[in-house]
Design a protein around this motif. Structure first.
Motif, PDB file in Angstrom:
ATOM      1  N   SER A   2      20.148  57.572  14.127  1.00 64.76           N
ATOM      2  CA  SER A   2      19.510  57.717  15.438  1.00 64.76           C
ATOM      3  C   SER A   2      18.009  57.736  15.269  1.00 64.76           C
ATOM      4  O   SER A   2      17.473  58.310  14.330  1.00 64.76           O
ATOM      5  CB  SER A   2      19.981  59.017  16.094  1.00 64.76           C
ATOM      6  N   SER A  62      28.418  59.225  27.805  1.00 66.63           N
ATOM      7  CA  SER A  62      27.979  60.238  26.846  1.00 66.63           C
ATOM      8  C   SER A  62      29.010  60.459  25.745  1.00 66.63           C
ATOM      9  O   SER A  62      28.677  60.520  24.556  1.00 66.63           O
ATOM     10  CB  SER A  62      27.713  61.546  27.592  1.00 66.63           C
ATOM     11  N   ARG A  63      30.292  60.553  26.139  1.00 64.04           N
ATOM     12  CA  ARG A  63      31.350  60.891  25.194  1.00 64.04           C
ATOM     13  C   ARG A  63      31.765  59.727  24.298  1.00 64.04           C
ATOM     14  O   ARG A  63      32.225  59.925  23.178  1.00 64.04           O
ATOM     15  CB  ARG A  63      32.578  61.398  25.969  1.00 64.04           C
ATOM     16  N   SER A  64      31.634  58.505  24.809  1.00 62.35           N
ATOM     17  CA  SER A  64      32.128  57.364  24.044  1.00 62.35           C
ATOM     18  C   SER A  64      31.079  56.758  23.116  1.00 62.35           C
ATOM     19  O   SER A  64      31.394  55.921  22.267  1.00 62.35           O
ATOM     20  CB  SER A  64      32.653  56.277  24.985  1.00 62.35           C
ATOM     21  N   ALA A  65      29.827  57.174  23.261  1.00 64.54           N
ATOM     22  CA  ALA A  65      28.793  56.681  22.350  1.00 64.54           C
ATOM     23  C   ALA A  65      28.958  57.302  20.965  1.00 64.54           C
ATOM     24  O   ALA A  65      29.370  58.452  20.822  1.00 64.54           O
ATOM     25  CB  ALA A  65      27.405  57.014  22.911  1.00 64.54           C
ATOM     26  N   LEU A  66      28.643  56.535  19.948  1.00 62.83           N
ATOM     27  CA  LEU A  66      28.706  57.013  18.564  1.00 62.83           C
ATOM     28  C   LEU A  66      27.361  56.773  17.884  1.00 62.83           C
ATOM     29  O   LEU A  66      26.979  55.633  17.666  1.00 62.83           O
ATOM     30  CB  LEU A  66      29.822  56.288  17.806  1.00 62.83           C
ATOM     31  N   PRO A  67      26.640  57.849  17.539  1.00 61.17           N
ATOM     32  CA  PRO A  67      26.964  59.248  17.811  1.00 61.17           C
ATOM     33  C   PRO A  67      26.873  59.580  19.304  1.00 61.17           C
ATOM     34  O   PRO A  67      26.300  58.821  20.070  1.00 61.17           O
ATOM     35  CB  PRO A  67      25.895  60.010  17.031  1.00 61.17           C
ATOM     36  N   ARG A  68      27.467  60.727  19.679  1.00 59.73           N
ATOM     37  CA  ARG A  68      27.469  61.107  21.084  1.00 59.73           C
ATOM     38  C   ARG A  68      26.048  61.288  21.611  1.00 59.73           C
ATOM     39  O   ARG A  68      25.151  61.736  20.886  1.00 59.73           O
ATOM     40  CB  ARG A  68      28.253  62.397  21.297  1.00 59.73           C
ATOM     41  N   THR A 124      20.324  56.386  20.424  1.00 61.72           N
ATOM     42  CA  THR A 124      21.098  56.480  19.178  1.00 61.72           C
ATOM     43  C   THR A 124      20.577  55.591  18.062  1.00 61.72           C
ATOM     44  O   THR A 124      20.953  55.770  16.899  1.00 61.72           O
ATOM     45  CB  THR A 124      22.564  56.086  19.443  1.00 61.72           C
ATOM     46  N   GLN A 126      21.458  52.580  17.787  1.00 64.63           N
ATOM     47  CA  GLN A 126      22.543  51.649  17.495  1.00 64.63           C
ATOM     48  C   GLN A 126      23.017  50.991  18.787  1.00 64.63           C
ATOM     49  O   GLN A 126      22.909  51.555  19.876  1.00 64.63           O
ATOM     50  CB  GLN A 126      23.729  52.380  16.851  1.00 64.63           C
ATOM     51  N   GLN A 128      25.654  50.086  21.451  1.00 66.51           N
ATOM     52  CA  GLN A 128      26.798  50.883  21.920  1.00 66.51           C
ATOM     53  C   GLN A 128      27.669  50.037  22.852  1.00 66.51           C
ATOM     54  O   GLN A 128      27.893  50.363  24.012  1.00 66.51           O
ATOM     55  CB  GLN A 128      26.296  52.142  22.641  1.00 66.51           C
ATOM     56  N   ALA A 131      30.791  51.885  24.308  1.00 69.13           N
ATOM     57  CA  ALA A 131      30.436  52.861  25.333  1.00 69.13           C
ATOM     58  C   ALA A 131      30.066  52.158  26.635  1.00 69.13           C
ATOM     59  O   ALA A 131      30.439  52.603  27.727  1.00 69.13           O
ATOM     60  CB  ALA A 131      29.281  53.737  24.853  1.00 69.13           C
TER      61      ALA A 131
END
Length: 421
Positions: A2, A62-68, A124, A126, A128, A131
């Motif tokens: 990130s 928010s929840r599906s992003a990696l990292p959150r 992040t 990255q 996404q 997401a």
């Protein structure tokens, strides 16, 4: 890795964006409501529904992003999309066509996807894609649920009654308004898609007769969409509408206009095979009469014999006629033949329910168009389910049963049922 660059550092930008969006929506709603609009507080529940939708999509992002991603960041990105979305929706409403609505929906999804892709990558470091895709699909699903539940976030409506000394400006020109209706109907019919050769085609004609309450216009709008999806008439659909909120958005619902529209649509049909879905929604009177009213305009009432004569005069053979009104069962005898399906919201000596201005649909409209027809395997099954639902509701509320009525011509079910998608 990130890069640790949040797009927002406090909640105030989110609050400001949502406040601006709300103000734009209320202003646009006011402009679209017609003459002398008044505030309709019940509409706030529709606005709250869409706020919940925005919160839901932000949570998925928010929840599906990696990292959150922190919820504040995803919520800000969705709030950033809200003001242009409102402007797009009101801009599309000016065009008042299904194609414009589809274009607006696509533009909103592209906007949301683009803003989320940019913002989530900034937070992040990255890409996404998952997401973004899940968020857009959530938005699509929420939109579908809103249509299915018929949520309408409108808070302004034109006054139901005007004083004798201060009628709406359009009514001063009532003669001109009525005189131009045939041209407006021809233009609406001219915009429908050409028929598809080699198979029966479905056409839709809606008639919302009573302009003093919005429920009838809303019911015909829903009917056009549901029937269009089930039978393929979405792009071969015309609505004649009396609506206190706007006298010019659609051709008016008049007895002569209905006859003109039937003839015009018939000229586009293969009368040997094509099917007309005719949906009429209004108040009804005993003696098989449908109320036709639009402020001070001098309009004739629609009687069963006149409706039957107009259909015969147009040469339309295959038809489904749905009448959502009190005492509407009285229309069946005049309309029935071997090639017709006739559905009525009440027996000839009974009233139906739900004709109030704080409602979007009548009891029959909710049970048949909203709840039963989208998933029923046939019109007969949809009517049976709707009648049962209405009966349960009326018993629970202590009302005299409306007893919806139906007639199925011996040739009609097989032919018309073949159109179901």
């Amino acid at each position: 890795m990130s890069d640790g660059k949040p797009v927002v550092r406090s909640d105030w930008p989110i609050i400001l964006l949502l406040a601006v969006s709300l103000a734009l929506w209320v202003l646009g709603d006011y402009q679209q409501a017609g003459a002398n609009p008044e505030l309709f507080p019940f509409g706030a529940s529709g606005l709250a529904w869409y706020v919940v939708g925005l919160l839901l999509v932000a949570w998925v992002a928010s929840r599906s992003a990696l990292p959150r991603v922190p919820y504040r960041q995803s919520l800000f990105l969705l709030a950033l999309c809200a003001p242009p979305t409102v402007l797009l929706v009101w801009g599309g409403s000016v065009a008042a066509s299904d194609r414009a609505d589809q274009a607006v929906s696509l533009a909103v999804l592209v906007l949301v996807a683009g803003v989320l892709a940019w913002g989530l990558r900034r937070v992040t470091g990255q890409r996404q894609l998952l997401a973004v895709w899940l968020s857009v699909m959530t938005a699509v699903g929420f939109g579908w649920a809103s249509d299915y539940l018929y949520v309408r976030p409108y808070v302004w409506y034109a006054e139901e009654a005007e004083t004798a000394g201060d009628p709406p400006a359009a009514w001063f020109n009532g003669e001109r308004l009525l005189f131009e209706q045939p041209e407006r109907i021809d233009r609406a019919v001219g915009e429908i898609a050409p028929r598809e050769p080699g198979r029966p085609n479905a056409y839709f004609l809606g008639f919302a007769g009573f302009g003093g309450q919005k429920v009838f216009a809303e019911e015909v709008e829903l009917a056009a969409r549901v029937i269009g999806n089930r039978f393929g008439s979405l792009d071969r659909s015309v609505r004649l509408v009396n609506d206190q909120r706007n006298l010019t958005a659609l051709p008016l619902a008049t007895t002569s206009g209905l006859r003109h529209a039937l003839r015009a649509i018939a000229q586009r049909m293969d009368l040997a095979t094509d099917v007309l879905f005719l949906v009429l929604s209004s108040h009804g009177a005993e003696g098989a009469e449908l109320v036709v009213e639009n402020g001070t305009l001098p309009l004739a009432q629609l009687r069963a014999a006149e409706l039957a004569d107009a259909i015969r005069d147009a040469g339309i053979r295959w038809k489904v006629v749905v009448i959502s009104a009190c005492f509407s069962g009285g229309f069946i005898d005049a309309l029935k033949d071997d090639y017709s399906i006739i559905l009525a919201a009440a027996a000839s000596d009974r009233t139906s329910f739900g004709c109030a201005d704080d409602r979007d649909l009548t009891y029959f409209g909710e049970a048949f168009f909203r709840d039963a027809l989208p998933g029923a395997p046939s019109l007969r099954e949809a009517f049976t389910r709707a009648s049962a639902e209405i009966g349960v509701r009326e018993r629970k509320e202590g009302m005299e049963p409306s007893r919806p009525q139906a007639f199925f011509g011996v040739e009609s079910e097989r032919h018309i049922g073949g159109l179901i998608r």
